[in-house]
Structures are given as structure tokens and as C-alpha cells.
Design a protein around this motif. Sequence first.
Motif, PDB file in Angstrom:
ATOM      1  N   UNK A 170      46.846 127.241  -4.956  1.00 56.33           N
ATOM      2  CA  UNK A 170      47.026 125.940  -5.577  1.00 56.33           C
ATOM      3  C   UNK A 170      46.203 125.814  -6.849  1.00 56.33           C
ATOM      4  N   UNK A 171      46.298 124.661  -7.486  1.00 61.46           N
ATOM      5  CA  UNK A 171      45.543 124.388  -8.710  1.00 61.46           C
ATOM      6  C   UNK A 171      44.766 123.092  -8.522  1.00 61.46           C
ATOM      7  N   UNK A 172      43.456 123.167  -8.675  1.00 59.04           N
ATOM      8  CA  UNK A 172      42.586 122.009  -8.472  1.00 59.04           C
ATOM      9  C   UNK A 172      42.528 121.163  -9.732  1.00 59.04           C
ATOM     10  N   UNK A 173      42.683 119.848  -9.554  1.00 57.49           N
ATOM     11  CA  UNK A 173      42.632 118.919 -10.685  1.00 57.49           C
ATOM     12  C   UNK A 173      41.752 117.728 -10.324  1.00 57.49           C
ATOM     13  N   UNK A 174      41.319 117.004 -11.323  1.00 60.11           N
ATOM     14  CA  UNK A 174      40.507 115.813 -11.134  1.00 60.11           C
ATOM     15  C   UNK A 174      41.288 114.787 -10.305  1.00 60.11           C
ATOM     16  N   UNK A 175      40.629 114.154  -9.350  1.00 62.52           N
ATOM     17  CA  UNK A 175      41.282 113.178  -8.487  1.00 62.52           C
ATOM     18  C   UNK A 175      41.810 113.750  -7.196  1.00 62.52           C
ATOM     19  N   UNK A 215      34.731 118.537 -12.704  1.00 62.69           N
ATOM     20  CA  UNK A 215      34.761 119.975 -12.471  1.00 62.69           C
ATOM     21  C   UNK A 215      34.126 120.666 -13.669  1.00 62.69           C
ATOM     22  N   UNK A 216      33.407 121.755 -13.411  1.00 61.54           N
ATOM     23  CA  UNK A 216      32.795 122.508 -14.511  1.00 61.54           C
ATOM     24  C   UNK A 216      32.802 123.992 -14.178  1.00 61.54           C
ATOM     25  N   UNK A 217      32.737 124.833 -15.255  1.00 57.75           N
ATOM     26  CA  UNK A 217      32.768 126.282 -15.069  1.00 57.75           C
ATOM     27  C   UNK A 217      31.357 126.838 -14.916  1.00 57.75           C
ATOM     28  N   UNK A 233      35.794 121.210 -17.152  1.00 58.55           N
ATOM     29  CA  UNK A 233      37.168 121.710 -17.171  1.00 58.55           C
ATOM     30  C   UNK A 233      38.065 120.711 -16.462  1.00 58.55           C
ATOM     31  N   UNK A 234      39.361 120.804 -16.695  1.00 61.66           N
ATOM     32  CA  UNK A 234      40.308 119.840 -16.150  1.00 61.66           C
ATOM     33  C   UNK A 234      41.136 120.392 -15.001  1.00 61.66           C
ATOM     34  N   UNK A 290      43.809 129.838  -9.064  1.00 61.75           N
ATOM     35  CA  UNK A 290      43.333 130.831  -8.101  1.00 61.75           C
ATOM     36  C   UNK A 290      42.435 131.879  -8.732  1.00 61.75           C
ATOM     37  N   UNK A 291      41.396 132.295  -7.973  1.00 59.01           N
ATOM     38  CA  UNK A 291      40.369 133.269  -8.363  1.00 59.01           C
ATOM     39  C   UNK A 291      39.345 132.698  -9.326  1.00 59.01           C
ATOM     40  N   UNK A 292      39.476 131.429  -9.669  1.00 58.39           N
ATOM     41  CA  UNK A 292      38.570 130.829 -10.645  1.00 58.39           C
ATOM     42  C   UNK A 292      37.392 130.157  -9.935  1.00 58.39           C
ATOM     43  N   UNK A 293      36.143 130.499 -10.328  1.00 52.64           N
ATOM     44  CA  UNK A 293      34.987 129.784  -9.773  1.00 52.64           C
ATOM     45  C   UNK A 293      34.846 128.427 -10.444  1.00 52.64           C
ATOM     46  N   UNK A 294      34.520 127.407  -9.672  1.00 48.26           N
ATOM     47  CA  UNK A 294      34.468 126.054 -10.230  1.00 48.26           C
ATOM     48  C   UNK A 294      33.395 125.243  -9.509  1.00 48.26           C
ATOM     49  N   UNK A 295      32.701 124.397 -10.276  1.00 47.98           N
ATOM     50  CA  UNK A 295      31.765 123.454  -9.695  1.00 47.98           C
ATOM     51  C   UNK A 295      32.483 122.145  -9.439  1.00 47.98           C
TER      52      UNK A 295
END
Length: 689
Positions: free
Chosen positions: A341-346, A361-363, A369-370, A374-379
Motif C-alpha cells: 500500500x501507500x501511506x498518506x497523511x490522514x 510523515x518524514x524521511x 513527505x506526503x 513499499x520498501x520506504x522507511x518513514x517516520x
Amino acid sequence: MNQKILKLENLLRFHTVFRQLHSLGQRRMLAQWNHVFSSAYPVWTAQLCIRPWQTDPLIGVVLSQYRLLVTKKEERSQKSQSFSTKSKKEVEVWIGMTIEELARAMKKDIDYVYEALMNTAIDIDSLEAHSRLDEVWIKEVVKKAGMKLKWSKLKQDKVRENKDAVRRPQADPALLTPRSPVVTIMGHVDHGKTTLLDKLRKTQVAAMEAGGITQHIGAFLAADDGVMKQTVESIQHAKDAQVPVILAINKCDKAEAEPEKVKKELLAYDVVCEDYGGDVQAVHISALTGDNLMALAEATIALAEMLELKADPTGPVEGTVIESFTDKGRGPVTTAIIQRGTLRKGSILVAGKSWAKVRLMFDENGKTIHEACPSMPVGIVGWRDLPSAGDEILEVESEPRARAVVDWRKYEREQEKNKEDLKIIEEKRKEHQEAHQKAREKYGNMHWKERSFLKYQEKKEQKHLQSKEKEEKDSHVLPIIIKGDVDGSVEAIVNIMDTYDASHECKLELVHFGVGDVSENDVNLAETFRGVIYGFNVNAGNVIQKSAAKKGVKIKLHKIIYHLIEDLQEELSSRLPCTVEEHPIGEASILATFSVTEGKKKVPVAGCRVQKGQLEKQKKFKLIRNGGIIWKGSLTSLKHHKDDISVIKTGMDCGLSLSEEKIEFKVGDEIVCYEEKEVPAKTSWDPGF
């Protein structure tokens, strides 16, 4: 009652008539009787018609008192029957009900249940309001309350609908798109993981972390150390996860490096490098100088291309918490890897027993970031509570749905805990029943005086032993509290605690662990348990420091994990009793034996020559024969010729006698003079660093 009174009246009537007849006969009043009979019984008839006891005051009082007693007895009996009927209140109970539930069913407070269970085999101190009771104890409480027990046919909580969230079925392969590889660096402490990342990413990770725990991404080795315990663990983790391994042999810039030796050692763990016909890529690197790092990066990319890694970027988000911590300005924060999936604000997320509405969200560089693929690290910012590292992240449709998932998971954990508590209570009950039975067998045939005296003696002795055990426990137990900057750091430290294997020397108790700075609650907890607070990459304010000093609580803060462990080892060692070591001062050989007379007894004396060091009369001595120690103690005399002296030096002759007269000297024996010194003990625990 009326029938009883009539019976009494009849008895009294006949008794009175008989008494009157007897009296008349004695007084010889036959003339009066003739007169009565001749006049057609007018007087007799009148006397019989009048109740005699009515004319006797004593009999009247007795009769009235009897009527009163009978009436009261009947009223009391009726009241007793009425009260008995009312007091026999029916209580509906069921198997496994808690103390709180039983008190509620009886319309009593919880203390009433505790009081009813006193002086029974059950351990009152181990019971809580939510503790479940066995059938025998439920019956006991209800019986003591004078109530009637009614077993419920089926008293169970209504079966709750499973509200948990789960991963979706596997995606259609046609929907999958290529994704980046997720690389985990594993290896021994202080062997260059952070430096390697610093060089690869060209960031100041090394300066910021100061040798801390780096999350997390092949396994690599240090060429000058070879295969170590943690290296083997890293290999096992990779095998369990069924992921490929790239071997990075670090510190190859050192002259003593032996990379080929490392490759051969790894054959024993089924890690076969390409040089030996296997499929594991091995790269010789130096994280310090940056040598061959591009080759390592190329090997990683080549392996990723061969694996053809793909993921589904559509639909609800699925991921894993890599790290979690509390930020003073942002609150609970997690770093995560998105897997689907793709994570988004909200977005509404659940992880473990926590949920979040994504606010920010931040890298890896802290840049907002908005969306995260997949495979992306995110705060992720917006969590209500702090989830744990390793928790599964799932996206749900709404906040109510998220709350329902979390409530269900908490309910499941509570049910599991109740089962565990019930099992513990049952074990405790059996232990107490066995102890109670043994006590009954022990005291069964004794007189009550003997029994009371014996119990008093045992209680007194037990109190003394408990006091002694408490003192020993306080000195041989180290309670600790762990506070870390992030959940992963705390988890790593706690995992190191799990390797502790020296409980026979000093017991290590982990009282509490958590994320965040040291708080007043931590200090209070440490004071209660007489423990030590260890902090990793956290702070303790001046107010906290002063409070801890006032309460005698140690706070030890570290920024390097193995320094924290070394500190812990020292603290454990300080709790151990000192060992006594013998340090020789001088040695002498026995050349002759004789005895001297002192008063009426003969004292054996050894003629010696000092071979090494010196003999000091005030020190301790031991007698050695054929390599074995046959005596230890002190001297009663030490003489040179006929003079008493305190010290005999090398090459001098002397005569000496021992504190134990029964010991016989033999020519050729050795006398050693020594002193004892207390040496601080050191814990045998080796965490593998």
C-alpha cells in the motif's frame, strides 16, 4: 398453646381436689361430709364449679407466668422461622468467578470475601479483586455468609465478536511493481556498523549516535576478530527470516587482517562463499577508510535485481514498526518500513495495542513527505500510545474501527492473563493444601499445650530466618530500571539482560523498562526496590537528580551500549562477597624436631631455617607435608636461640611451636608464613562483548 394450658388446668384441678380431700380427712370432718351428701350436694357442687387455682394466689401466678412463657416461645419460634427464611438469601454463582464478582453477587464489599477466606489454606496475600476462585472457596464464602448457593447452569461472558484487523490475502501478481531492497546490517558491537552507514550515506550518523544501536540493515564481520558469538547469532537470524546474506569482511585495512580465515570459519555454519563454490558474496571492506564500499553497494544492487523484488502499492497500508520513541514536541513517534500500500497523511493505522491518525510523515533526513511507498522507511507522527518495535502496522477505514481493534486486542490479552492467574492460583492452592495436610499430620497426636509451644517455636525461628533471608536477598539481588531513547534500544538492552546466567552469584531483577527520560516515578520505583536506574541516550533533569540523591537512588546514564553493560557488570560485582586470597610472606624448612617442658607438659618444637622471605609471628602459618596442607593457624612461640623474636629473615635458624599441640613435626616438612587479603569478586557473567 390453648391445648397445653387446658392440660395444665386439668392437672391442677385434680391436684387441688386431692389435696382438699386429704386435708378434710385428716381433720376428721366426716360430719360436714354427711351434711353435704344429705343436702343433695349443694356445697360440694359449688366448690367444684369454682376453679380452685383461682382462689390460690401462688398457683395463679405460676399459671400466668407459664402462659407468658409459652406465648413468648411461640412468638420467638415464629420470628426465628421467618428470619431463617429471609436470611437464606439465594446467591447465583459460577465456576471461576472473581472475588469482585462474588462480592457483587452477595451484595457485600470485597473485604467481606477476604475476611471469609481468612484462616483457610488459600493465600490471601496473592489474591486481587480480579483473581478467580475455585469452587471450594466459593462454597466456603457463601456458607460463612449464611446464604443459599445456586450454581448457574451457564454463567459465561457473552462471546465477543472478533474485531481484530488482519493482513489482506496475497495480491494479484499482475498488480505488483518493483520495489527497493531493504538491507539489514548485523554484526558485533563496535565493529563498524555505524561507520559503514556513515560512509555509505555520507551522513554524520556516527557522530550523532556515538556508538549507539543503528537500525538495522547482509551481515558483516571484522577480519581481525574472526567469527564471534554475535556473528553466529546474526547468521541464524538471517536463516530464520529466509533472507539472502552478503558477507562484508570489515577492517581489512589492518595488517593483521585474515579475511580468508574468516571465510573458512564460516563453513562450519553453512555459510559458503563464492570463492568456495557457494552462493554468498564476500566483499573485503574498510568502513574506516571507505575501501571497496562501492563494491559492497554494487553487490547489494546485483542481489536485489536477481531477487526481482516487487510489492503491491495499492490498497490499505501494511508495514512493520522498526523503531518507536517519544518526542517532546511531537509525542509518540515511530519509524516504519512500508511493505504494502501507500501511506498518506490522514491514514488511520493500528499497531499492537495502539492506533494513530497520521498527522505528519518524514524521511530519514527529517524532511516532511506526503506519501510513503513499499520498501520506504518513514517516520510517523500521530500515535495515541507508543507501539513496540516489531509490531505489525495495518491501515483501517475509520477511527471507531481502530478503537474496536485495539479494544479487542486488549480484551484478548486480559483473557490470557486471567487464565494465567487462574493457573497460578490453582498451583498455590495445591501447595497450601499439601502444607496444611502435612501440618495436621505433624500435630495430630499432640496435646494442645505441646502443639501450641511447638508452633510458637517454629514461628519464632521462621521469623528469624525470614529476617536473615531478607538481609541476604538485599545484598545478593540487583533490581534495575532501564530507560532508553527509543524502543529498539530498550529492547536490545533487555535482550542482553536475558543472557544473564550468574543468578547463583547475584540475582538480576528487571523491575521496569520504558522509553523516555528518567522521571520521578522511576526514582520512586527504584527507591521502593532499592534498585539502580540505567539510562541509554536519555536525560535526568536537575530536579530528578536531586530527588534521587536525597532518596539514595543511583542514576547511571550512558551513550554507548557496551559502556552501560560494563557499568552493570561492575555493579553486579560490587554486590558479591569479597574473596580471600593468601599472599605468602616467607617459607622455612624443618631440619629437626624436639620437645621442651613447660610446667607439667611437653610441647613439640620444630627447628627451622628460613629459605625465602621472612617469618612474622603475628601472621598466619600453615604446615605442608608431601605437598598437602595438614594444619593452618598461628604460632605460640618463635625463638632465635633462646630469645623470643617477632621476625626471622632469610637464612636464619629458629625454633617454633604451634597453637595446636597435637600436631607432630617431621623433618622435611615446610612452614609457610602468609597473610590473607580480601579481593573484590567479579561476576562470571559474560554478555559476549
